[in-house]
Write a protein that holds these residues in place. Structure first.
Motif, PDB file in Angstrom:
ATOM      1  N   PHE A 112      44.054 -33.155  70.129  1.00  0.00           N
ATOM      2  CA  PHE A 112      44.497 -32.171  69.335  1.00  0.00           C
ATOM      3  C   PHE A 112      46.052 -32.109  69.524  1.00  0.00           C
ATOM      4  N   ILE A 113      46.824 -32.128  68.602  1.00  0.00           N
ATOM      5  CA  ILE A 113      48.235 -32.252  68.554  1.00  0.00           C
ATOM      6  C   ILE A 113      48.911 -31.246  67.947  1.00  0.00           C
ATOM      7  N   SER A 114      49.693 -30.222  68.294  1.00  0.00           N
ATOM      8  CA  SER A 114      50.247 -29.126  67.538  1.00  0.00           C
ATOM      9  C   SER A 114      51.604 -29.786  67.067  1.00  0.00           C
ATOM     10  N   ILE A 115      52.135 -29.511  65.728  1.00  0.00           N
ATOM     11  CA  ILE A 115      53.295 -29.984  65.104  1.00  0.00           C
ATOM     12  C   ILE A 115      53.603 -29.042  63.843  1.00  0.00           C
ATOM     13  N   ASP A 116      55.076 -29.276  63.296  1.00  0.00           N
ATOM     14  CA  ASP A 116      55.265 -28.523  62.128  1.00  0.00           C
ATOM     15  C   ASP A 116      55.552 -29.405  61.089  1.00  0.00           C
ATOM     16  N   GLU A 117      55.789 -28.994  59.993  1.00  0.00           N
ATOM     17  CA  GLU A 117      56.158 -30.027  58.965  1.00  0.00           C
ATOM     18  C   GLU A 117      57.435 -30.930  59.224  1.00  0.00           C
ATOM     19  N   ASN A 118      58.359 -30.430  60.079  1.00  0.00           N
ATOM     20  CA  ASN A 118      59.446 -31.548  60.585  1.00  0.00           C
ATOM     21  C   ASN A 118      59.050 -32.907  60.789  1.00  0.00           C
ATOM     22  N   GLU A 119      58.054 -33.226  61.607  1.00  0.00           N
ATOM     23  CA  GLU A 119      57.494 -34.640  61.896  1.00  0.00           C
ATOM     24  C   GLU A 119      55.967 -34.773  61.675  1.00  0.00           C
ATOM     25  N   TYR A 120      55.303 -33.855  61.004  1.00  0.00           N
ATOM     26  CA  TYR A 120      53.970 -34.115  60.617  1.00  0.00           C
ATOM     27  C   TYR A 120      53.655 -35.212  60.066  1.00  0.00           C
ATOM     28  N   VAL A 121      54.435 -35.779  58.945  1.00  0.00           N
ATOM     29  CA  VAL A 121      54.129 -36.947  58.283  1.00  0.00           C
ATOM     30  C   VAL A 121      54.138 -38.156  59.190  1.00  0.00           C
ATOM     31  N   HIS A 122      55.350 -38.098  60.012  1.00  0.00           N
ATOM     32  CA  HIS A 122      55.587 -39.293  60.943  1.00  0.00           C
ATOM     33  C   HIS A 122      54.579 -39.230  61.850  1.00  0.00           C
ATOM     34  N   LEU A 123      54.083 -38.251  62.674  1.00  0.00           N
ATOM     35  CA  LEU A 123      53.214 -38.221  63.495  1.00  0.00           C
ATOM     36  C   LEU A 123      51.856 -38.532  63.246  1.00  0.00           C
ATOM     37  N   LYS A 124      51.272 -38.388  61.775  1.00  0.00           N
ATOM     38  CA  LYS A 124      50.174 -38.613  61.345  1.00  0.00           C
ATOM     39  C   LYS A 124      49.960 -40.126  61.165  1.00  0.00           C
ATOM     40  N   ARG A 125      51.174 -40.766  60.799  1.00  0.00           N
ATOM     41  CA  ARG A 125      51.265 -42.210  60.545  1.00  0.00           C
ATOM     42  C   ARG A 125      51.109 -42.859  61.863  1.00  0.00           C
ATOM     43  N   ILE A 126      51.724 -42.442  62.968  1.00  0.00           N
ATOM     44  CA  ILE A 126      51.618 -43.368  64.286  1.00  0.00           C
ATOM     45  C   ILE A 126      50.217 -43.052  64.863  1.00  0.00           C
ATOM     46  N   CYS A 127      49.619 -41.842  64.591  1.00  0.00           N
ATOM     47  CA  CYS A 127      48.091 -41.497  65.140  1.00  0.00           C
ATOM     48  C   CYS A 127      47.392 -42.282  64.458  1.00  0.00           C
ATOM     49  N   ASP A 128      47.425 -42.572  62.968  1.00  0.00           N
ATOM     50  CA  ASP A 128      46.722 -43.398  62.253  1.00  0.00           C
ATOM     51  C   ASP A 128      46.457 -44.755  62.948  1.00  0.00           C
ATOM     52  N   GLU A 129      47.895 -45.306  63.440  1.00  0.00           N
ATOM     53  CA  GLU A 129      48.010 -46.627  63.828  1.00  0.00           C
ATOM     54  C   GLU A 129      47.319 -46.807  65.231  1.00  0.00           C
ATOM     55  N   ILE A 130      47.567 -45.639  66.137  1.00  0.00           N
ATOM     56  CA  ILE A 130      47.215 -45.799  67.464  1.00  0.00           C
ATOM     57  C   ILE A 130      45.778 -45.299  67.654  1.00  0.00           C
ATOM     58  N   PHE A 131      45.031 -44.518  66.832  1.00  0.00           N
ATOM     59  CA  PHE A 131      43.769 -43.941  66.994  1.00  0.00           C
ATOM     60  C   PHE A 131      42.974 -44.733  66.027  1.00  0.00           C
ATOM     61  N   GLY A 132      43.333 -45.106  64.978  1.00  0.00           N
ATOM     62  CA  GLY A 132      42.846 -45.546  63.709  1.00  0.00           C
ATOM     63  C   GLY A 132      42.391 -44.593  62.630  1.00  0.00           C
ATOM     64  N   GLU A 133      42.735 -44.796  61.491  1.00  0.00           N
ATOM     65  CA  GLU A 133      42.574 -44.015  60.287  1.00  0.00           C
ATOM     66  C   GLU A 133      41.323 -43.159  60.264  1.00  0.00           C
ATOM     67  N   ARG A 134      40.215 -44.133  60.467  1.00  0.00           N
ATOM     68  CA  ARG A 134      38.826 -43.554  60.257  1.00  0.00           C
ATOM     69  C   ARG A 134      38.608 -42.545  61.433  1.00  0.00           C
ATOM     70  N   ASN A 135      39.371 -42.651  62.622  1.00  0.00           N
ATOM     71  CA  ASN A 135      39.114 -41.387  63.619  1.00  0.00           C
ATOM     72  C   ASN A 135      40.082 -40.109  63.407  1.00  0.00           C
ATOM     73  N   HIS A 136      40.511 -39.983  62.366  1.00  0.00           N
ATOM     74  CA  HIS A 136      41.100 -38.854  61.941  1.00  0.00           C
ATOM     75  C   HIS A 136      40.011 -37.871  61.707  1.00  0.00           C
ATOM     76  N   ALA A 137      39.925 -36.941  62.657  1.00  0.00           N
ATOM     77  CA  ALA A 137      38.875 -35.955  62.428  1.00  0.00           C
ATOM     78  C   ALA A 137      39.189 -34.958  61.236  1.00  0.00           C
ATOM     79  N   GLY A 138      40.531 -34.915  61.114  1.00  0.00           N
ATOM     80  CA  GLY A 138      40.993 -33.765  60.224  1.00  0.00           C
ATOM     81  C   GLY A 138      42.210 -32.887  60.705  1.00  0.00           C
ATOM     82  N   THR A 139      42.946 -32.196  60.068  1.00  0.00           N
ATOM     83  CA  THR A 139      44.003 -31.465  60.343  1.00  0.00           C
ATOM     84  C   THR A 139      43.774 -29.798  59.950  1.00  0.00           C
ATOM     85  N   ILE A 140      43.969 -29.123  60.922  1.00  0.00           N
ATOM     86  CA  ILE A 140      43.886 -27.718  61.310  1.00  0.00           C
ATOM     87  C   ILE A 140      45.327 -27.101  60.754  1.00  0.00           C
ATOM     88  N   LEU A 141      45.263 -26.085  60.014  1.00  0.00           N
ATOM     89  CA  LEU A 141      46.291 -25.246  59.662  1.00  0.00           C
ATOM     90  C   LEU A 141      46.439 -24.044  60.366  1.00  0.00           C
TER      91      LEU A 141
END
Length: 629
Positions: free
Chosen positions: A193-222
């Protein structure tokens, strides 16, 4: 003789080599002269390999070097910090002061695949946040240089401001290798679980998709972090994001909150008085490839097949068996398609899906207020996360009966440790935590400095101490009913260079300098290192945990260090006094104590090869693993 002696490695695992070894196992035809034949590997992959030079993904300056930073082994170790620990002998919790990149490497040996949940609240890269000072040279050297607060040019190492250039790249270069290493630590059914704001959210999601795999994105909590937006921005934000990634979504990680008694009753019932108790239904199909065949309703004769693109969960023999056992039914009337029965008695804890919008937990202001009350000073740290937020995240992932390990390697003020201890008090849990925090200096005129905390790590440790005592007071009646005492202690460690002089030589040292260095060596261990320092480093590099039951022993007049197993038997015995050469009779007495593993420093033999040879034979005869360093 060398085949009978195990040599403790100087470095953490070489991840590039491990990857090559795995590829060799999976595709031996792609190995030529001990190297990976990339072209052959492409042939074997056939249509699965992308031949195009164009790629979809996130690229930035320094990405390749950031990957190498994760793969580069380290000789670093963790030194016990008894003075700053609490309940050293009994606790299973850990606090580590140091650069989390190097610490994550040190943790790989034992904790690989053992961490059930990771929560991190990294710097949001707003221009004011501290960003860890990676410069892609030896990681430990970077950390030791940083602790002086200035680099070789006298430039202060602090924040990542937009004026520095490569603003987003600097942040990504920090996060990428740390997330790569973090993934290795998760259990197959674990999650981060990784806390972040809108400043780096897009970039963080992209590198997490690469590292953990897109299918392993369980979701994003607001998470609604405040009641009212500020005047900043066209649309002021009142929320933060919490990205959630599973280690392996197919392993069915438990992500969801515990169901209430009412919710369980609404879901499970027993309309047919099944002796196995209340049940609910579940689809018999699956979206991953599996068995495909016809199932006939025995009452209506109607034939059913899986829906398009889906398969049955079980093979035909298992389906017939479950129909006979009443575990597969044809609707509650017996006239519909096949469906599974799932019994409450076999489910354990029932959980409900986590919603993506969280406005029912504490906000940032609550976290700030609670920390001020606990520590007796206002605003010791900016924007500490509230305990309620971490508590809800913990509840969404971990059963109370699990002795799961929770890791936070951007610990800050250690809200995660506080939340773990409090939840354990509430539900009789035994979760353990590992906190990692850089000794980032508090600003000169800050409230933290005025309160006597020179670094964030100092503040973090004190917060754990005070939170533990408060929890003991607040839950005293409930805790008196526990079978085992609530663990509110922690073992403190500090990142440092290896305690062994011979391991301090970097691999790129010129041969003539190396020869001179070896000539100058008088002993293998650092004179300032205590026996406990040496023993802990040797244990870590052999794959033992940071909370082993370490003790002392005296055999035949020699002082030794021990590790006991769960039954109290000696698992490891170590002789670490390189100044006192043991006699053959003394070594025989040590072997008579029948440890599983015996560790001895190479310099303890003081050049006596005959003594070493005799020890090898003694250990071999007694079935003892012999290790040297």
């Amino acid at each position: 003789m060398n085949d009978d002696i195990n040599h403790i490695p100087a470095n953490t695992p070489d991840f590039q080599t491990e990857l090559a070894e795995k590829l060799a196992e999976l595709a031996p035809a792609a190995i030529a002269d001990g190297k990976i034949d990339v072209e052959k590997l492409k042939e074997l992959l056939d249509g699965d390999a992308d031949e195009s030079n164009e790629r979809f993904g996130l690229f930035w300056p320094g990405k390749r070097r950031a990957l190498r930073a994760a793969q580069q082994p380290t000789t670093a170790t963790l030194k016990p910090d008894m003075e700053n620990s609490k309940d050293w002998d009994t606790t299973k919790n850990v606090f580590i002061e140091g650069d989390n990149l190097e610490v994550l490497k040190v943790l790989q040996k034992h904790y690989h695949g053992k961490i059930k949940m990771i929560y991190i609240d990294p710097p949001y890269n707003t221009g004011k946040d501290f960003v860890y000072p990676d410069n892609f040279k030896e990681g430990l050297d970077t950390y030791l240089e940083w602790t002086k607060q200035v680099n070789d040019e006298g430039k202060k190492l602090s924040t990542n401001s937009e004026s520095e250039g490569r603003y987003h790249s600097n942040w990504l270069n920090m996060m990428y290798p740390r997330l790569k290493l973090a993934r290795n630590l998760l259990t197959n059914d674990g999650a981060i679980f990784i806390s972040i704001d809108e400043n780096e959210y897009v970039h963080l999601k992209r590198i997490c998709d690469e590292i953990f795999g897109e299918r392993n994105h369980a979701g994003t909590i607001l998470w609604k972090k405040k009641s009212n937006g500020t005047s900043l921005g066209v649309i002021p934000t009142v929320h933060d994001y919490v990205l959630v990634y599973a280690r392996d979504i197919v392993s069915d990680p438990i992500i969801g909150r515990p169901a209430t008694t009412r919710e369980v009753a609404e879901t499970y019932s027993n309309p047919d008085d099944d002796p196995r108790g209340p049940w609910t239904t579940m689809d018999l199909g699956a979206n991953h490839e599996g068995p495909w065949f016809e199932i006939t309703n025995p009452t209506t004769g109607k034939v059913y097949t899986p829906a398009p693109g889906r398969y049955w969960v079980f093979n035909s023999a298992e389906v017939e068996k479950r129909i006979a056992d009443g575990r597969i039914i044809f609707g509650k009337t017996g006239l519909a398609g096949p469906i599974q029965k799932k019994f409450l008695s076999e489910r354990g804890e029932v959980r409900r899906a986590v919603d993506s919008w969280w406005d029912d937990v504490e906000k940032n202001s609550d976290g700030q207020k609670a920390l001020a009350e606990l520590m007796g000073h206002p605003k010791l740290i900016d924007h500490p996360k509230p305990v309620g937020l971490i508590r809800k995240i913990l509840l969404s992932m971990l059963r109370s009966q699990e002795s799961a390990i929770v890791l936070d390697f951007f610990a800050g003020s250690s809200t995660t440790a506080h939340a773990v201890m409090q939840l354990n008090a509430e539900d009789d849990g035994n979760r353990r935590h590992i906190q990692v925090q850089l000794p980032e200096p508090t600003p000169d005129k800050s409230e933290s400095r005025k309160a006597g905390y020179a670094t964030i790590a100092d503040l973090s440790r004190e917060r754990i101490r005070r939170a533990g005592e408060k929890i003991r007071q607040d839950f005293s009646e409930q805790l008196s009913q526990r079978d085992t005492p609530l663990d509110v202690g922690f073992r403190a460690y500090k990142l440092s260079d290896t305690n062994f002089t011979k391991w301090q030589v970097s691999s790129d040292t010129p041969a003539n300098d190396l020869e001179q260095h070896l000539l100058e060596l008088r002993e293998s261990a650092n004179d300032n290192a205590t026996p406990v320092d040496l023993f802990v480093e040797l244990l870590l590099k052999q794959g033992y945990s940071l909370t082993e039951d370490i003790g002392d022993a005296s055999i035949a007049g020699l002082d030794l260090k021990t590790v006991l197993d769960a039954d109290g038997d000696v698992a490891v015995l170590a002789y670490l006094d390189e100044y006192t050469k043991p006699t053959l009779d003394q070594l025989r007495e040590i072997a008579d104590s029948k440890p599983v593993r015996f560790v001895i420093l190479e310099d303890c033999f003081q050049g006596d090869d005959e003594l070493k040879t005799n020890l090898v034979q003694i250990c071999k005869t007694n079935g003892i693993e012999l290790w040297t360093a």
